[in-house]
Design a protein around this motif. Structure first.
Motif, PDB file in Angstrom:
ATOM      1  N   UNK A   5       0.848  -1.188   0.000  1.00 19.25           N
ATOM      2  CA  UNK A   5       0.000   0.000   0.000  1.00 19.25           C
ATOM      3  C   UNK A   5       0.882   1.236   0.000  1.00 19.25           C
ATOM      4  N   UNK A   6       0.643   2.116  -0.991  1.00 23.08           N
ATOM      5  CA  UNK A   6       1.453   3.324  -1.102  1.00 23.08           C
ATOM      6  C   UNK A   6       1.043   4.396  -0.112  1.00 23.08           C
ATOM      7  N   UNK A   7      -0.123   4.213   0.523  1.00 24.66           N
ATOM      8  CA  UNK A   7      -0.566   5.162   1.564  1.00 24.66           C
ATOM      9  C   UNK A   7      -0.072   4.703   2.930  1.00 24.66           C
ATOM     10  N   UNK A   8      -0.277   3.418   3.194  1.00 24.37           N
ATOM     11  CA  UNK A   8       0.189   2.872   4.475  1.00 24.37           C
ATOM     12  C   UNK A   8       1.701   2.666   4.499  1.00 24.37           C
ATOM     13  N   UNK A   9       2.306   2.644   3.325  1.00 21.83           N
ATOM     14  CA  UNK A   9       3.734   2.358   3.207  1.00 21.83           C
ATOM     15  C   UNK A   9       4.082   1.036   3.870  1.00 21.83           C
TER      16      UNK A   9
END
Length: 373
Positions: A104-108
């Protein structure tokens, strides 16, 4: 003591993004950065009017020119080739880490099949961006705005985030990174098919060229052997003619010399006879008594038939010079014939080509005509 790999990798990390250097460049103060990282920093410094090194804070009145660090790039490339690919594991799993399937690019963070389920089921994760599990998530996040790099900038030819579009990339031509990647991949597929086709065609041409070279060498060897055989036969024919001419000259010499010597012998015999008769005439010429003169004349009975067997034959002073002249003319004619045929032969030799040219150039034709090819 050898430096540990961990310590070495720390020296190869960019001070800005804290990851291994990508496309490393070195400033005049001696510090190295990722090219994109230092460019972004100096894009911000542009508004302040003073550029500085993020590591030592050395200031520059003008934006320094960047040069790629070839040594560092080679070291990093070697590390990439030697480093084994490690599987991406789930960041949520406790104890034994399970292989991650999505990041996930938001949660990293990266998730296994069980822990990624909330991103599909909960509305709270609806706007989160899921991608294939990646070990370097930070490379897909804007270091300035911490947003996903999901926009492609045509002007700078790199991926940016939506916030960058309104800042330093304002007015630039942009498009969805995923759409641009799909477009580029289609173009690459076409290029790949073209590469494969060209590779197949060129392999076929290489095979044909190799066969042609083998055939060409065999033909050349056969031509050399045939030319040697034919020239040997020509030389043998000329030698036979030479022997025949020599034999004819010697035979004519022997015949004429034999006839001349026989003629000389007969003439010499007649000379002896004439000298004997001449000795009988002498007393008659010396006497004054006519009685005695007639008695002697009757007594001697002069030999009136002493005449050379063929005293009227003419003696020639001819030599074999005309034979030599005839042979010289023969040589000249042979030279002309050989020259004429050699031009044709050399032209045919030059025309035997693996890669057939359409036409010979004027210079090549002159060389062939001159017999120098």
């Amino acid at each position: 003591m050898a430096e540990s790999p961990f310590h070495t990798q720390n020296h190869l990390k960019c001070p800005i993004c804290l990851t291994l250097l990508k496309n490393p460049v070195t400033t005049s103060c001696g510090h190295s950065f990722c090219m994109d990282c230092i460019k972004r920093c100096w894009d911000v410094d542009f508004y302040r009017g003073v550029y500085s090194c993020p590591t030592c804070r050395t200031t520059f009145n003008q934006r320094p020119a960047l040069s790629r660090s070839t040594v560092l790039a080679d070291i990093l490339e070697g590390m990439k080739q030697k480093a084994p690919a490690r599987p991406v594991t789930c960041d949520v799993c406790k104890g034994i880490k399970v292989k991650a399937i999505q990041s996930c690019l938001v949660c990293m963070a990266s998730y296994c099949q069980a822990h990624v389920r909330p991103h599909y089921e909960s509305k709270a994760f609806k706007k989160h961006k899921l991608v294939k599990a990646s070990p370097n998530l930070q490379h897909q996040i804007c270091p300035h705005h911490h947003k996903a790099l999901e926009v492609y900038c045509y002007n700078d030819q790199k991926c940016i985030c939506v916030v960058c579009m309104g800042n330093q990339h304002s007015g630039h031509k942009t498009v969805s990174a995923a759409a641009e990647m799909a477009k580029k991949q289609e173009e690459l597929k076409i290029k790949k098919r073209d590469f494969i086709q060209k590779t197949t065609d060129w392999k076929k041409e290489v095979h044909q060229c190799k066969k042609a070279v083998i055939s060409f060498k065999r033909s050349a060897q056969a031509a050399v052997e045939n030319s040697d055989r034919i020239f040997t036969e020509i030389i043998r024919s000329i030698q036979n003619i030479q022997a025949e001419v020599r034999e004819k000259i010697r035979a004519q010499e022997n015949k004429e010399v034999r006839d001349a010597e026989s003629h000389i012998q007969r003439l010499e015999e007649d000379i002896v006879k004439l000298q004997k008769e001449n000795s009988k005439v002498e007393p008659l010429l010396c006497t004054e008594n006519h009685v005695y003169f007639f008695k002697l004349q009757k007594y001697y009975c002069f030999y009136s038939g002493v005449v050379p067997y063929n005293s009227s034959r003419d003696v020639n002073t001819l030599t074999f010079q005309r034979v030599t002249q005839s042979l010289s003319e023969l040589k000249s004619q042979l030279d002309e014939v050989c020259e004429e045929h050699m031009r044709e032969i050399l032209y045919e030799v030059a025309d035997v080509q693996i890669f057939q040219d359409d036409d010979l150039s004027e210079e090549e034709e002159e060389v062939v005509d001159a017999g120098l090819w």
